[in-house]
Each structure stands twice: as structure tokens, then as C-alpha cells.
Design a protein around this motif. Structure first.
Motif, PDB file in Angstrom:
ATOM      1  N   PHE A 134      42.604  -9.753 -47.870  1.00 19.97           N
ATOM      2  CA  PHE A 134      43.483  -8.735 -47.538  1.00 19.97           C
ATOM      3  C   PHE A 134      44.824  -8.853 -46.949  1.00 19.97           C
ATOM      4  N   ARG A 135      44.854  -9.998 -46.381  1.00 25.61           N
ATOM      5  CA  ARG A 135      46.239 -10.631 -45.903  1.00 25.61           C
ATOM      6  C   ARG A 135      47.086 -11.112 -46.933  1.00 25.61           C
ATOM      7  N   ILE A 136      46.439 -11.654 -48.007  1.00 24.40           N
ATOM      8  CA  ILE A 136      47.241 -12.237 -49.128  1.00 24.40           C
ATOM      9  C   ILE A 136      47.511 -11.158 -49.891  1.00 24.40           C
ATOM     10  N   LEU A 137      46.935 -10.116 -50.167  1.00 23.86           N
ATOM     11  CA  LEU A 137      47.025  -9.250 -50.892  1.00 23.86           C
ATOM     12  C   LEU A 137      48.368  -8.182 -50.211  1.00 23.86           C
ATOM     13  N   ARG A 138      48.127  -8.177 -49.122  1.00 23.73           N
ATOM     14  CA  ARG A 138      49.369  -7.609 -48.475  1.00 23.73           C
ATOM     15  C   ARG A 138      50.594  -8.201 -48.481  1.00 23.73           C
ATOM     16  N   ALA A 139      50.581  -9.458 -48.496  1.00 29.04           N
ATOM     17  CA  ALA A 139      51.906 -10.257 -48.241  1.00 29.04           C
ATOM     18  C   ALA A 139      52.631 -10.257 -49.686  1.00 29.04           C
ATOM     19  N   PHE A 140      51.756  -9.924 -51.009  1.00 30.62           N
ATOM     20  CA  PHE A 140      52.403 -10.028 -52.096  1.00 30.62           C
ATOM     21  C   PHE A 140      52.844  -8.435 -52.422  1.00 30.62           C
ATOM     22  N   SER A 141      52.441  -7.553 -51.589  1.00 29.57           N
ATOM     23  CA  SER A 141      52.353  -6.083 -51.883  1.00 29.57           C
ATOM     24  C   SER A 141      53.891  -5.427 -51.720  1.00 29.57           C
ATOM     25  N   GLY A 142      54.650  -6.191 -50.891  1.00 31.22           N
ATOM     26  CA  GLY A 142      55.854  -5.802 -50.391  1.00 31.22           C
ATOM     27  C   GLY A 142      55.946  -4.302 -49.902  1.00 31.22           C
ATOM     28  N   ASP A 143      54.752  -3.912 -49.446  1.00 29.85           N
ATOM     29  CA  ASP A 143      54.825  -2.679 -48.762  1.00 29.85           C
ATOM     30  C   ASP A 143      55.091  -2.475 -47.248  1.00 29.85           C
ATOM     31  N   ASP A 144      56.018  -1.822 -46.766  1.00 29.22           N
ATOM     32  CA  ASP A 144      56.737  -1.650 -45.448  1.00 29.22           C
ATOM     33  C   ASP A 144      55.799  -0.613 -44.792  1.00 29.22           C
ATOM     34  N   LEU A 145      54.844  -0.807 -43.976  1.00 29.24           N
ATOM     35  CA  LEU A 145      54.143   0.117 -43.285  1.00 29.24           C
ATOM     36  C   LEU A 145      54.966   1.159 -42.489  1.00 29.24           C
ATOM     37  N   ARG A 146      56.348   0.813 -42.045  1.00 34.24           N
ATOM     38  CA  ARG A 146      57.064   1.767 -41.571  1.00 34.24           C
ATOM     39  C   ARG A 146      57.899   2.744 -42.483  1.00 34.24           C
ATOM     40  N   ASP A 147      57.285   2.666 -43.757  1.00 36.86           N
ATOM     41  CA  ASP A 147      58.101   3.296 -44.711  1.00 36.86           C
ATOM     42  C   ASP A 147      57.099   4.486 -45.181  1.00 36.86           C
ATOM     43  N   SER A 148      57.747   5.751 -44.765  1.00 36.76           N
ATOM     44  CA  SER A 148      56.687   7.002 -45.086  1.00 36.76           C
ATOM     45  C   SER A 148      56.786   7.228 -46.344  1.00 36.76           C
ATOM     46  N   SER A 149      57.725   6.862 -47.228  1.00 38.46           N
ATOM     47  CA  SER A 149      57.825   7.248 -48.731  1.00 38.46           C
ATOM     48  C   SER A 149      56.811   6.842 -49.500  1.00 38.46           C
ATOM     49  N   ARG A 150      55.854   5.792 -49.080  1.00 40.66           N
ATOM     50  CA  ARG A 150      54.745   5.440 -49.766  1.00 40.66           C
ATOM     51  C   ARG A 150      53.483   6.410 -49.451  1.00 40.66           C
ATOM     52  N   LEU A 151      53.561   7.363 -48.699  1.00 38.42           N
ATOM     53  CA  LEU A 151      52.536   8.487 -48.554  1.00 38.42           C
ATOM     54  C   LEU A 151      52.925   9.191 -49.935  1.00 38.42           C
ATOM     55  N   PRO A 152      51.492   9.930 -50.175  1.00 37.05           N
ATOM     56  CA  PRO A 152      51.610  10.825 -51.269  1.00 37.05           C
ATOM     57  C   PRO A 152      52.418  12.015 -51.125  1.00 37.05           C
ATOM     58  N   SER A 153      53.164  12.387 -52.172  1.00 38.09           N
ATOM     59  CA  SER A 153      54.158  13.352 -51.971  1.00 38.09           C
ATOM     60  C   SER A 153      53.571  14.601 -52.502  1.00 38.09           C
ATOM     61  N   ASN A 154      52.191  14.553 -52.955  1.00 38.44           N
ATOM     62  CA  ASN A 154      51.672  16.002 -53.407  1.00 38.44           C
ATOM     63  C   ASN A 154      50.818  16.332 -52.522  1.00 38.44           C
ATOM     64  N   SER A 155      50.550  15.916 -51.345  1.00 37.57           N
ATOM     65  CA  SER A 155      49.581  16.476 -50.284  1.00 37.57           C
ATOM     66  C   SER A 155      49.981  17.838 -50.179  1.00 37.57           C
ATOM     67  N   LYS A 156      48.693  18.596 -50.047  1.00 33.02           N
ATOM     68  CA  LYS A 156      48.825  20.077 -49.613  1.00 33.02           C
ATOM     69  C   LYS A 156      48.400  20.470 -48.186  1.00 33.02           C
ATOM     70  N   SER A 157      47.946  19.284 -47.525  1.00 35.42           N
ATOM     71  CA  SER A 157      47.674  19.537 -46.216  1.00 35.42           C
ATOM     72  C   SER A 157      48.714  19.975 -45.161  1.00 35.42           C
ATOM     73  N   ARG A 158      48.098  20.922 -44.294  1.00 30.35           N
ATOM     74  CA  ARG A 158      49.175  21.550 -43.453  1.00 30.35           C
ATOM     75  C   ARG A 158      49.487  20.407 -42.221  1.00 30.35           C
ATOM     76  N   SER A 159      50.283  20.669 -41.528  1.00 27.81           N
ATOM     77  CA  SER A 159      51.014  19.784 -40.288  1.00 27.81           C
ATOM     78  C   SER A 159      50.260  20.670 -39.013  1.00 27.81           C
ATOM     79  N   TYR A 160      49.882  19.935 -38.087  1.00 28.23           N
ATOM     80  CA  TYR A 160      49.196  20.161 -36.898  1.00 28.23           C
ATOM     81  C   TYR A 160      50.226  19.914 -35.928  1.00 28.23           C
ATOM     82  N   ILE A 161      51.301  19.258 -35.969  1.00 30.45           N
ATOM     83  CA  ILE A 161      52.317  18.793 -35.001  1.00 30.45           C
ATOM     84  C   ILE A 161      53.304  19.826 -35.205  1.00 30.45           C
TER      85      ILE A 161
END
Length: 282
Positions: A93-120
Motif C-alpha cells: 500500500f505504501r508503494i501504491l500511495r507513493a506513486f499516486s500523488g494523492d495529498d491527503l490534506r487536499d479535500s478536492s479528492r473527496l467525491p463531489s456528488n455526495s448527497k450526505s448531510r453535514s452534522y457539524i
């Protein structure tokens, strides 16, 4: 006698001539042959140097792997089996992550079509200071430990039991399945009338939240809108395996609080997690 002497002299002369011929024949007779000998010499030296460098690299790599494996075991492996097979799994998994270029602090990678509500309610306050340093291993997802006041530690680690006692109609308190039963976790009761059937995950089951004993961070299962709020305000980051489609996108890593005020924010995040799985806003 004269004839014999002549013959002897001739024989000596012949031996000398043959020796000279052999000597001459052993020398490179052309520039090409001289160049070929130089290339052969350099090639031999290069092969020797390459083998030595390869051996050194292999030795250093083996030393690093053993050190990293021992550090992984010593720190705690979370829900991953603490053995060589477990280490090989998380290394893949570490190797896969290293080549993914995915920044876990970037919220733009979250699904944009979620219909869930916010509880905050509203937005979270911006977390002050720099984010903590994160340990590079994909699993378990952890930050490097920071000193924590004992009173803050006690309050933080008592939260799962506190919410269970306050909401026994909604929650179950048990050891965390996702953390290899190494810490307490709160779960949603599976037979709740208001339980959202859409919230299902084969890895997470009914688990809502837990606190990590070694360095005081948390994992909380939020809706996607609430995960975005947490990440954007600097309180945590996405789970590394969610981008690989292995865990729900709402499974969120929350940084360890440093003050009582930050524990207040963590409580808001936990309440949002309870709302996500039970359908009840606290």
C-alpha cells in the motif's frame, strides 16, 4: 669441428629468433587491438565496481527494512497483523500511495456528488499552527507523538466511554475492530430504527470512532461534507486507503488535540460521526 660449431651457432641463433617472434606476436599489432585491451580492462573494473555498489546498496536496503519493520512492530500495527506478511501488505500500500500523488490534506479528492448531510453546525475554527508530522507508513495512519498534559490525555481517552454512557440507546462500547482490539471504540447499534442503510462498509462495520493510545490522534467516520470541513480547517486528513477504493471516503484521521479547547473541537467531530451512523444529530 668447424661444421659442428657452425651448426651449434645456427641452432642458438634459431632459438633466439623463435623467442623474438613469440615476443613480437604477443604484442598488439594494431591500434584496434590496443583499444580493445583498454576497453576490456575498463569493463572489468566497471563490473567489479558495479557489483561492489550493488552489494552495498542491498546491504543498506536490508538494514533499513529491518529497522523499519522493528519500528513498525514497536509503535503498534493497528489492525494489521504484526508479522512479516502484515508488513509486506502495508508496504505494498505504501508503494501504491507513493506513486499516486494523492495529498491527503487536499479535500478536492473527496467525491463531489455526495448527497450526505453535514452534522457539524457551521464551519470549524481553523486549527492553529502547523499540522503534525505524519509517520510515512500507510498503515497504521499515525502522527509522531507530541507531549500532552495528563488532564487533556485523560479527557480525550475517556470520550468513547462518555458518549456510550450518555447515549446507550444509540451506541455500543467495545474494542476497536479496525485497530486490532487495541483500544476502545464506539459503535452504532446495528438495529437502530433511524440507522441509515446507505452507510455500509465491510472494513468499518458499525464503528464510529476511536482514539489511538500511542499518540492521541483519532479516526472518526464522518459524512463526506463533514470530512471536507475537518480537512479544510486543518484538523485532520483523509484516510490513505479511501482513495484506493478500499474504505469509505468519510473515514477521517483527526489530529491529536493539544489543548482543552482543541478537545472541544474533537468532541464536535465525534458527535458528527455519531450522527453519520445513527442518523441522530446530537
Amino acid at each position: 669441428m668447424q661444421t659442428r660449431n657452425k651448426i651449434y651457432d645456427f641452432s642458438r641463433s634459431s632459438v633466439s629468433l623463435a623467442s623474438r617472434r613469440r615476443l613480437l606476436s604477443s604484442r598488439p599489432r594494431t591500434m584496434n587491438e590496443q583499444f580493445a585491451k583498454i576497453v576490456d580492462s575498463l569493463t572489468s573494473d566497471w563490473k567489479t565496481a558495479s557489483l561492489a555498489a550493488l552489494g552495498t546498496t542491498f546491504g543498506l536496503g536490508a538494514t533499513w527494512l529491518i529497522s523499519d519493520y522493528n519500528a513498525w512492530i514497536a509503535f503498534g500495527t493497528g489492525g494489521t497483523p504484526p508479522n512479516v506478511n502484515g508488513y509486506l501488505k502495508i508496504t505494498r500500500f505504501r508503494i501504491l500511495r507513493a506513486f499516486s500523488g494523492d495529498d491527503l490534506r487536499d479535500s478536492s479528492r473527496l467525491p463531489s456528488n455526495s448527497k450526505s448531510r453535514s452534522y457539524i453546525d457551521g464551519d470549524l475554527p481553523r486549527r492553529q499552527g502547523r499540522p503534525p508530522k505524519i509517520i510515512s507508513r500507510t498503515l497504521p495512519q499515525r502522527q509522531y507523538p507530541e507531549p500532552l498534559d495528563p488532564a487533556i490525555y485523560e479527557r480525550l481517552h475517556s470520550l468513547p466511554k462518555k458518549y456510550y454512557l450518555d447515549h446507550q440507546d444509540l451506541l455500543v462500547l467495545d474494542k476497536s475492530i479496525t485497530e486490532g482490539r487495541s483500544t476502545d471504540a464506539i459503535y452504532a447499534k446495528p438495529d437502530l430504527p433511524g440507522r441509515k442503510t446507505a452507510v455500509k462498509d465491510k472494513v468499518l462495520g458499525d464503528e464510529i470512532a476511536h482514539v489511538h493510545p500511542a499518540e492521541n490522534s483519532l479516526h472518526v467516520w464522518l459524512t463526506v461534507p463533514d470530512t471536507k470541513k475537518v480537512v479544510d480547517a486543518g484538523w485532520g486528513e483523509r484516510f490513505p486507503l479511501s482513495s484506493l477504493g478500499m474504505v469509505d471516503h468519510g473515514w477521517t484521521f483527526v489530529y491529536a488535540p493539544r489543548t482543552m479547547g482543541e478537545v472541544d473541537v474533537v468532541e464536535r467531530i465525534i458527535k458528527a460521526g455519531i450522527g453519520n451512523l445513527t442518523g441522530q444529530k446530537l
